[in-house]
Scaffold this motif. Sequence first.
Motif, PDB file in Angstrom:
ATOM      1  N   PHE A 176      44.901  41.983  46.758  1.00 52.91           N
ATOM      2  CA  PHE A 176      46.215  42.390  46.140  1.00 52.91           C
ATOM      3  C   PHE A 176      46.532  41.478  44.902  1.00 52.91           C
ATOM      4  CE2 PHE A 176      48.014  45.201  49.663  1.00 52.91           C
ATOM      5  CZ  PHE A 176      48.924  45.804  49.084  1.00 52.91           C
TER       6      PHE A 176
ATOM      7  N   PHE B  69      57.754  49.245  48.039  1.00 50.21           N
ATOM      8  CA  PHE B  69      56.656  49.002  48.752  1.00 50.21           C
ATOM      9  C   PHE B  69      56.945  47.557  49.123  1.00 50.21           C
ATOM     10  CE2 PHE B  69      54.428  47.412  45.447  1.00 50.21           C
ATOM     11  CZ  PHE B  69      53.458  46.837  45.997  1.00 50.21           C
TER      12      PHE B  69
ATOM     13  N   PHE C 145      55.979  55.592  47.983  1.00 51.36           N
ATOM     14  CA  PHE C 145      56.152  55.710  46.387  1.00 51.36           C
ATOM     15  C   PHE C 145      56.800  56.872  46.224  1.00 51.36           C
ATOM     16  CE2 PHE C 145      53.671  52.002  45.524  1.00 51.36           C
ATOM     17  CZ  PHE C 145      54.310  51.478  44.531  1.00 51.36           C
ATOM     18  N   ILE C 146      56.536  58.105  46.888  1.00 52.87           N
ATOM     19  CA  ILE C 146      57.079  59.338  46.880  1.00 52.87           C
ATOM     20  C   ILE C 146      58.453  59.367  47.153  1.00 52.87           C
ATOM     21  CG2 ILE C 146      56.659  61.699  47.516  1.00 52.87           C
ATOM     22  CD1 ILE C 146      53.772  61.270  47.949  1.00 52.87           C
TER      23      ILE C 146
ATOM     24  N   LEU D 124      48.206  48.587  41.442  1.00 50.74           N
ATOM     25  CA  LEU D 124      48.195  49.394  42.244  1.00 50.74           C
ATOM     26  C   LEU D 124      47.421  50.658  42.348  1.00 50.74           C
ATOM     27  CD1 LEU D 124      51.797  49.274  44.170  1.00 50.74           C
ATOM     28  CD2 LEU D 124      49.363  49.037  45.340  1.00 50.74           C
TER      29      LEU D 124
ATOM     30  N   LEU E 232      51.421  53.778  52.121  1.00 52.89           N
ATOM     31  CA  LEU E 232      51.968  53.189  50.786  1.00 52.89           C
ATOM     32  C   LEU E 232      52.174  54.124  49.682  1.00 52.89           C
ATOM     33  CD1 LEU E 232      51.911  50.391  48.770  1.00 52.89           C
ATOM     34  CD2 LEU E 232      49.777  51.050  48.069  1.00 52.89           C
ATOM     35  N   GLY E 233      51.325  55.058  49.577  1.00 53.57           N
ATOM     36  CA  GLY E 233      51.772  56.233  48.561  1.00 53.57           C
ATOM     37  C   GLY E 233      53.012  57.174  48.948  1.00 53.57           C
ATOM     38  N   PHE E 234      52.996  57.103  50.221  1.00 54.12           N
ATOM     39  CA  PHE E 234      54.250  57.980  50.844  1.00 54.12           C
ATOM     40  C   PHE E 234      55.346  57.002  50.464  1.00 54.12           C
ATOM     41  CE2 PHE E 234      57.540  58.596  54.165  1.00 54.12           C
ATOM     42  CZ  PHE E 234      57.558  60.040  54.095  1.00 54.12           C
TER      43      PHE E 234
ATOM     44  N   VAL F 200      51.507  44.615  38.766  1.00 55.53           N
ATOM     45  CA  VAL F 200      51.744  45.045  40.217  1.00 55.53           C
ATOM     46  C   VAL F 200      51.540  46.816  40.077  1.00 55.53           C
ATOM     47  CG1 VAL F 200      53.666  45.636  41.732  1.00 55.53           C
ATOM     48  CG2 VAL F 200      53.893  43.421  40.453  1.00 55.53           C
ATOM     49  N   MET F 201      52.108  47.347  39.292  1.00 53.73           N
ATOM     50  CA  MET F 201      51.876  48.973  39.397  1.00 53.73           C
ATOM     51  C   MET F 201      50.703  49.399  38.608  1.00 53.73           C
ATOM     52  SD  MET F 201      53.973  50.579  40.796  1.00 53.73           S
ATOM     53  CE  MET F 201      53.565  52.335  40.845  1.00 53.73           C
TER      54      MET F 201
ATOM     55  N   ILE G  75      46.915  52.798  52.672  1.00 55.13           N
ATOM     56  CA  ILE G  75      47.195  53.436  51.432  1.00 55.13           C
ATOM     57  C   ILE G  75      48.100  54.692  51.305  1.00 55.13           C
ATOM     58  CG2 ILE G  75      45.855  54.154  49.559  1.00 55.13           C
ATOM     59  CD1 ILE G  75      43.964  51.781  50.934  1.00 55.13           C
TER      60      ILE G  75
ATOM     61  N   PHE H 126      43.769  50.522  42.135  1.00 58.61           N
ATOM     62  CA  PHE H 126      43.279  50.302  43.425  1.00 58.61           C
ATOM     63  C   PHE H 126      43.417  51.844  44.009  1.00 58.61           C
ATOM     64  CE2 PHE H 126      44.502  50.126  47.875  1.00 58.61           C
ATOM     65  CZ  PHE H 126      43.193  49.689  48.245  1.00 58.61           C
ATOM     66  N   ILE H 127      44.429  52.433  43.826  1.00 53.38           N
ATOM     67  CA  ILE H 127      44.579  53.887  44.314  1.00 53.38           C
ATOM     68  C   ILE H 127      43.124  54.630  43.582  1.00 53.38           C
ATOM     69  CG2 ILE H 127      45.784  56.138  44.225  1.00 53.38           C
ATOM     70  CD1 ILE H 127      47.210  54.028  45.864  1.00 53.38           C
TER      71      ILE H 127
ATOM     72  N   ASP I   1      60.503  57.815  44.566  1.00 52.90           N
ATOM     73  CA  ASP I   1      60.775  58.692  43.539  1.00 52.90           C
ATOM     74  C   ASP I   1      61.903  59.667  43.902  1.00 52.90           C
ATOM     75  OD1 ASP I   1      59.345  57.421  41.487  1.00 52.90           O
ATOM     76  OD2 ASP I   1      57.901  59.190  41.320  1.00 52.90           O
TER      77      ASP I   1
ATOM     78  N   ARG J  51      55.472  60.833  37.442  1.00 54.69           N
ATOM     79  CA  ARG J  51      54.085  60.377  37.238  1.00 54.69           C
ATOM     80  C   ARG J  51      53.405  59.592  38.492  1.00 54.69           C
ATOM     81  NH1 ARG J  51      53.895  57.485  31.413  1.00 54.69           N
ATOM     82  NH2 ARG J  51      51.879  56.697  32.035  1.00 54.69           N
ATOM     83  N   ASP J  52      54.242  58.729  38.944  1.00 55.41           N
ATOM     84  CA  ASP J  52      53.936  57.784  40.108  1.00 55.41           C
ATOM     85  C   ASP J  52      53.627  58.886  41.403  1.00 55.41           C
ATOM     86  OD1 ASP J  52      53.722  55.817  38.479  1.00 55.41           O
ATOM     87  OD2 ASP J  52      55.548  54.796  39.265  1.00 55.41           O
TER      88      ASP J  52
ATOM     89  N   PHE K 163      50.389  59.671  43.603  1.00 55.81           N
ATOM     90  CA  PHE K 163      50.268  59.225  45.012  1.00 55.81           C
ATOM     91  C   PHE K 163      50.071  60.526  46.058  1.00 55.81           C
ATOM     92  CE2 PHE K 163      52.006  55.262  43.631  1.00 55.81           C
ATOM     93  CZ  PHE K 163      50.944  54.347  44.166  1.00 55.81           C
TER      94      PHE K 163
END
Lengths: 294, 333
Positions: free
Chosen positions: A37, B240, B130-131, A226, B126-128, A222-223, B123, A229-230, B134, A266-267, A271
Amino acid sequence: MVTFFQQVVNGLQLGLVYALIALGYTMVYGIIKLINFAHGDVFMVGAFMGYIGFTFVKLPWPVALVMALITCAVIGVINERLVYRPLRYAAKISALISAIGASFFIEYFTSLNFVFGPNYISYTPPIKEITWIIGGVRITDIQVVILVTVAAFLALLQLLIFRTKLGSAMRTVSFDHDAARLMGVDVDRTISFTFFVGSGLAGIGGVLFGFAYPEIWTFLGVMTGLKAFIAAVLGGIGIIPGAVLGALIMGQVEIMTAAYISSQARDAVAFAILIIVLLIRPSGILGRNEPEKI
Amino acid sequence: MNKTKQMVLALVGVVVLYALLKALIVTGIIGPYWQIILNESMIYVIGGLGLSIIYGFTGQFSLGHAAFVGIGAYCAGWFAITFSHYGIWASLGSLVVGMISAGLVGYLIGVPILRLKSDYLGIATLGFNFIVYDGMQNSDKLSSVLGGAQGMTGVPQFQTFEWYFVTAVIVFILVRNLVFSSHGRAFTAIRENETAADVVGISPARTKIMAFTVGCVLAGLGGALYAHNYPYVNPDSFTFLESINYLIIVVLGGMGSMTGTVITAVGWTFLLEVLRMFLSLLGPSFINLRGVLYALILIVVIILRPQGIFGGMEASFLVPRIGRRKSNAAAGS
């Protein structure tokens, strides 16, 4: 159509920076199965070292780049030695929690007034911007510098991993710690070296990020971290070409979403794509789905 | 110690704890500010127990727990505002709405993504997160009550301590009973070895989805209470980073220890507040050190106790007699 190609170029620029960061994530994950992290924050330190290098010390930018590389590599190694090594044979989640702790530590420590300070810093990049227009698409010299630097370091990394003794040690350790030790590989040193290389690449990523988007602050990692990493997960974590592929896709997705859908989303779109890809290919695009051993 | 005696003892303990806290509130030792913090710690207990079921007992790595807390807070808040003319019933109903909404979303998202394993599952969740974040940012397009990026205001407040305490105690009792039921054994079996659990006839998919949904229901309940504890519900409270707070509570407490989760949830909430107060007493320049100290405490604790503070331990009055006779395997190893 010209706008579309323009966005492709912009996406490529972002994707190349992500690639440098994603490599560090994927190398560390490949060798000790840890989501590092703090890696995004090492990238942030790189961005600041570059900025300090060519703004205050007035170094030519390639020298600042090397300075950031070395600083970040050393921070990565210290971090591994102090925070991760005591937990190497504990449960994976303990190391993850200490990685989160290390990440917070770097963020908050560098936000202190006597370090980098808590504010956004805007500056002029050391490269004078020259724009070429090729078939209607604007290409800047900064983009060319980024492309060339990233390509050069990718080539060097490839040589390091497949043509040197240290590289073969890294590959051995990532395969099996105990077997590597039996073959006479110094596992601790190899892991330290992996952190050295990965963090150094993040440092370069930081400097280049500063060229392209010259506004930095201490929570930058941070972003950006991440997302890199994604990207590594998207390509198949632990696989080096996967990290680059994932990062390039990620850059395109982000820029295209911002251009054609909504810059707010965009994020979320990035994701969402990650989740969908993972559902279809649970180990990422280039990842191998290994059958479970019983 | 037989079952009745055990129950009486636990009940006496709860009443004594309540009387003690109530006395401190009545005498003003715990002022209004600290009372809100106390309520918050109860919310963390409830949400933390939710993640404890998902991760601590069933081993399904979730980095998106705050998303479900947020869904609970937003749905409950919306319900409480829209039906506010029903008074207290709207607030009570909103708790149910918070639980159902978070549970439903948890179920729907759990069915596809629980096929993923360990870090990949983390992960995806984690993505969820962020969604959902938003989504909250743009929630004003759905209903102006939700407020979008501005945050939601106007949820009827109840800062009475009893609400939070009683809810947390009820949740704790239910979770304890679940964990020591056959479902709870199935959770632990999945955590320890999915293939082996499958072989002895425990359906991994069903068990994981069940644990995930129950955990999300509790997150939703915590969120609903959150909406009633703070006059201002904001997407930034459910990022998160907040999910990581829940993860820290479960891991520092010790995986698979309800005692650990509860004590760490309360302790961690108060530690952060005390740290804030102590540093601001020292002077304004010290307040910035909070994050640094927070990080150092985290690193030091996890290095000294990699298995968590209460890892592998459970308060003895919680463990049923039968479980104890079998070499104490019940509390999760």
